[in-house]
Design a protein around this motif. Structure first.
Motif, short mmCIF file in Angstrom:
data_model
loop_
_atom_site.label_atom_id
_atom_site.label_comp_id
_atom_site.label_asym_id
_atom_site.label_seq_id
_atom_site.Cartn_x
_atom_site.Cartn_y
_atom_site.Cartn_z
N HIS A 1 117.60 47.16 37.37
CA HIS A 1 119.02 46.91 37.10
C HIS A 1 119.87 47.31 38.30
CE1 HIS A 1 122.54 46.11 34.70
NE2 HIS A 1 123.03 47.30 35.02
N ILE A 2 119.53 48.42 38.94
CA ILE A 2 120.27 48.83 40.14
C ILE A 2 120.16 47.76 41.23
CG2 ILE A 2 120.29 50.52 42.03
CD1 ILE A 2 119.43 52.62 39.90
N ALA A 3 118.96 47.23 41.39
CA ALA A 3 118.77 46.17 42.39
C ALA A 3 119.62 44.95 42.07
CB ALA A 3 117.29 45.78 42.46
N ALA A 4 119.75 44.65 40.79
CA ALA A 4 120.51 43.46 40.39
C ALA A 4 122.01 43.62 40.60
CB ALA A 4 120.23 43.13 38.93
N THR A 5 122.49 44.87 40.63
CA THR A 5 123.92 45.11 40.76
C THR A 5 124.34 45.48 42.18
OG1 THR A 5 123.64 47.43 40.10
CG2 THR A 5 124.11 45.84 38.35
N THR A 6 123.38 45.50 43.10
CA THR A 6 123.68 45.81 44.50
C THR A 6 123.04 44.75 45.40
OG1 THR A 6 121.73 47.26 44.64
CG2 THR A 6 123.85 48.30 44.11
N GLU A 7 123.38 44.79 46.68
CA GLU A 7 122.85 43.81 47.62
C GLU A 7 121.91 44.41 48.66
OE1 GLU A 7 126.12 41.82 49.40
OE2 GLU A 7 126.87 40.97 47.51
N ARG A 8 122.18 45.63 49.11
CA ARG A 8 121.42 46.22 50.21
C ARG A 8 120.76 47.55 49.85
NH1 ARG A 8 126.33 45.10 51.46
NH2 ARG A 8 126.90 47.32 51.51
N LEU A 9 121.21 48.18 48.81
CA LEU A 9 120.79 49.54 48.50
C LEU A 9 119.30 49.59 48.16
CD1 LEU A 9 121.94 52.43 48.09
CD2 LEU A 9 122.16 51.85 45.66
N GLY A 10 118.56 50.47 48.88
CA GLY A 10 117.15 50.63 48.63
C GLY A 10 116.89 51.50 47.41
N LEU A 11 115.66 51.44 46.91
CA LEU A 11 115.26 52.13 45.68
C LEU A 11 114.13 53.10 45.98
CD1 LEU A 11 115.07 48.85 43.61
CD2 LEU A 11 116.95 50.51 43.49
N MET A 12 114.24 54.30 45.48
CA MET A 12 113.17 55.29 45.58
C MET A 12 112.81 55.64 44.13
SD MET A 12 113.41 59.00 47.41
CE MET A 12 112.15 60.26 47.29
N VAL A 13 111.79 54.99 43.62
CA VAL A 13 111.49 55.03 42.19
C VAL A 13 110.47 56.13 41.90
CG1 VAL A 13 110.81 53.66 40.20
CG2 VAL A 13 111.84 52.53 42.19
N ALA A 14 110.92 57.17 41.21
CA ALA A 14 109.99 58.24 40.85
C ALA A 14 108.94 57.71 39.87
CB ALA A 14 110.75 59.40 40.23
N HIS A 15 107.69 58.10 40.10
CA HIS A 15 106.58 57.54 39.32
C HIS A 15 105.51 58.61 39.16
CE1 HIS A 15 103.85 54.48 37.76
NE2 HIS A 15 102.93 54.92 38.60
N ARG A 16 105.03 58.78 37.94
CA ARG A 16 104.00 59.79 37.67
C ARG A 16 102.65 59.11 37.49
NH1 ARG A 16 105.94 64.21 33.84
NH2 ARG A 16 106.79 64.93 35.81
N PRO A 17 101.69 59.37 38.36
CA PRO A 17 100.37 58.76 38.23
C PRO A 17 99.67 59.21 36.95
CG PRO A 17 100.67 59.70 40.41
CD PRO A 17 101.80 60.20 39.56
N GLY A 18 98.85 58.32 36.41
CA GLY A 18 98.01 58.70 35.30
C GLY A 18 98.35 58.07 33.97
N PHE A 19 99.56 57.52 33.84
CA PHE A 19 99.98 56.94 32.56
C PHE A 19 99.93 55.42 32.58
CE2 PHE A 19 102.00 61.06 33.06
CZ PHE A 19 101.48 61.71 31.97
N THR A 20 100.00 54.85 33.75
CA THR A 20 99.81 53.42 33.97
C THR A 20 98.62 53.27 34.90
OG1 THR A 20 102.20 53.07 33.83
CG2 THR A 20 100.90 51.27 34.76
N THR A 21 97.76 52.30 34.66
CA THR A 21 96.64 52.11 35.59
C THR A 21 97.19 51.78 36.97
OG1 THR A 21 96.45 49.75 35.10
CG2 THR A 21 95.13 51.27 33.75
N PRO A 22 96.55 52.25 38.02
CA PRO A 22 97.10 52.04 39.37
C PRO A 22 97.19 50.58 39.77
CG PRO A 22 94.90 53.01 39.47
CD PRO A 22 95.32 53.08 38.04
#
Length: 368
Positions: free
Chosen positions: A62-83
């Protein structure tokens, strides 16, 4: 080489001095915060992950959809979704955002929080799993033919993704964690290692430890530092502002949830508390008052002073090897606006001058 600035966009307006209210996902706040950071000149924003939080990937979309240039640093915890699936999710987000995605790997230092998501592994097991997880992410992002992987936690037969990163090579991996297990994985796997706002001595020590492991692995790694700048037009007013923030945070602890735990489970918080035991004001202008109050629950140390003074302190950290600053305030949107107006331009100017004096090229850090 110039620095990157990373801000923070939460799912609603909340901090140590602002009790959470309203919907857990307040889209008006998310959009306003994202657009403010973009206009202020931030390179990326962190989207956090906890065992009880909204999904970080979907918020980032959603942040990407509402901005044009702003980069994303998405926190993610390994182990709950297959890699393999996570790799495709991030590659998809990278395409939707046209190359703006990055992953912040948060393995997790609290057994209790992990158990809320059904994970009963030990810290050593989690970091061993994270090591395998990142290896598979990279293979999924780079393999043009099916690959196999055999590890303790994951076995992949014929893995291959049709969706690769937008720019065709990889997605940056940021990594947090201060334990010995975390340091080992960071040196071998991370593109950017993220520290909380420690003293000069602590930062120097951590950079040396991570770099030594990276050197043995034949890798080059960059470093990020997280701080909560407190600015005013005079130094006296800035320290008075810090005192006011501390008093307000103390009075609102039961409402905000920023209460010091009796047991501090993660090494990063223990390191900040060790610094706080040395004093409330350290180095030039590092303030540890809030870290001591909350038990260093997250990014909780500040640089306090005028914009020129804080920019000068950030330059000191740059000289130690920091090339990314993750900064956020206590009034999330207003502080982001003021950082963009008063702090970021000063830091960029100081570092450009520093690099000219040292004969370095003034270039942006690449995604690689």
């Amino acid at each position: 080489m110039s620095v990157d600035f990373i801000g923070f966009v939460g799912s609603r307006n909340h901090s140590e001095i602002i009790p959470a209210h309203g919907p857990v996902i307040d889209l008006a706040h998310v959009e306003a915060a994202a657009k403010t950071h973009e206009a202020a000149g931030f390179d990326r924003v962190l989207v956090a992950f906890h065992s009880n939080s909204p999904d970080s990937i979907l918020l980032s979309q959603h942040i990407a959809a509402t901005t044009e240039r702003l980069g994303l640093m998405v926190a993610h915890r390994p182990g709950f979704t297959t890699p393999t699936l996570a790799a495709r999710q991030f590659a998809t987000l990278d395409h939707i955002s046209r190359g703006r995605a990055a992953v912040h790997i948060i393995t997790g230092g609290s057994d209790i929080e992990l158990q809320a998501d059904g994970d009963h592994t030990t810290k050593a097991e989690r970091y061993a799993r994270t090591h395998e997880y990142i290896e598979i992410l990279r293979q999924e992002w780079t393999s043009h033919s099916p690959f196999d992987y055999q590890g303790q936690f994951y076995r992949v037969n014929g893995g291959q993704s049709r969706v690769l990163p937008y720019q065709g090579h990889t997605i940056p991996i940021y990594f947090g964690g201060s334990s010995d297990e975390a340091i080992a994985v960071a040196g071998q796997q991370a593109d950017v290692y993220a520290l909380w706002g420690e003293t000069y001595e602590q930062v120097r020590e951590t950079i040396a430890r991570v770099s030594a492991i990276a050197d043995k692995a034949g890798r080059t790694i960059r470093f990020s530092l997280s701080l909560r700048p407190i600015l005013a037009d005079t130094e006296a007013k800035a320290w008075a502002k810090a005192d006011h923030i501390l008093a307000k945070a103390r009075s609102l602890q039961n409402e905000t949830g920023y209460i010091r735990a009796t047991c501090i489970p993660n090494e990063g918080s223990r390191r900040l508390l060790a610094a706080a035991e040395q004093g409330v004001r350290l180095d030039k202008r590092l303030w540890t008052g809030l870290a001591a109050l909350t038990g260093a629950k997250g990014n909780s140390t500040s640089l306090v002073g005028t914009p020129d003074q804080v920019a000068d302190a950030l330059l000191d950290y740059y000289r130690l090897g920091i090339s990314t600053f993750l900064i956020r305030g206590f009034d999330p949107i207003m502080d982001a606006y003021e950082y963009g107006r008063d702090l970021l331009p000063r830091v960029h100017a100081l570092i450009e001058k520093e690099d000219r004096l040292n004969g370095k090229e003034g270039m942006k850090i690449s995604r690689k």
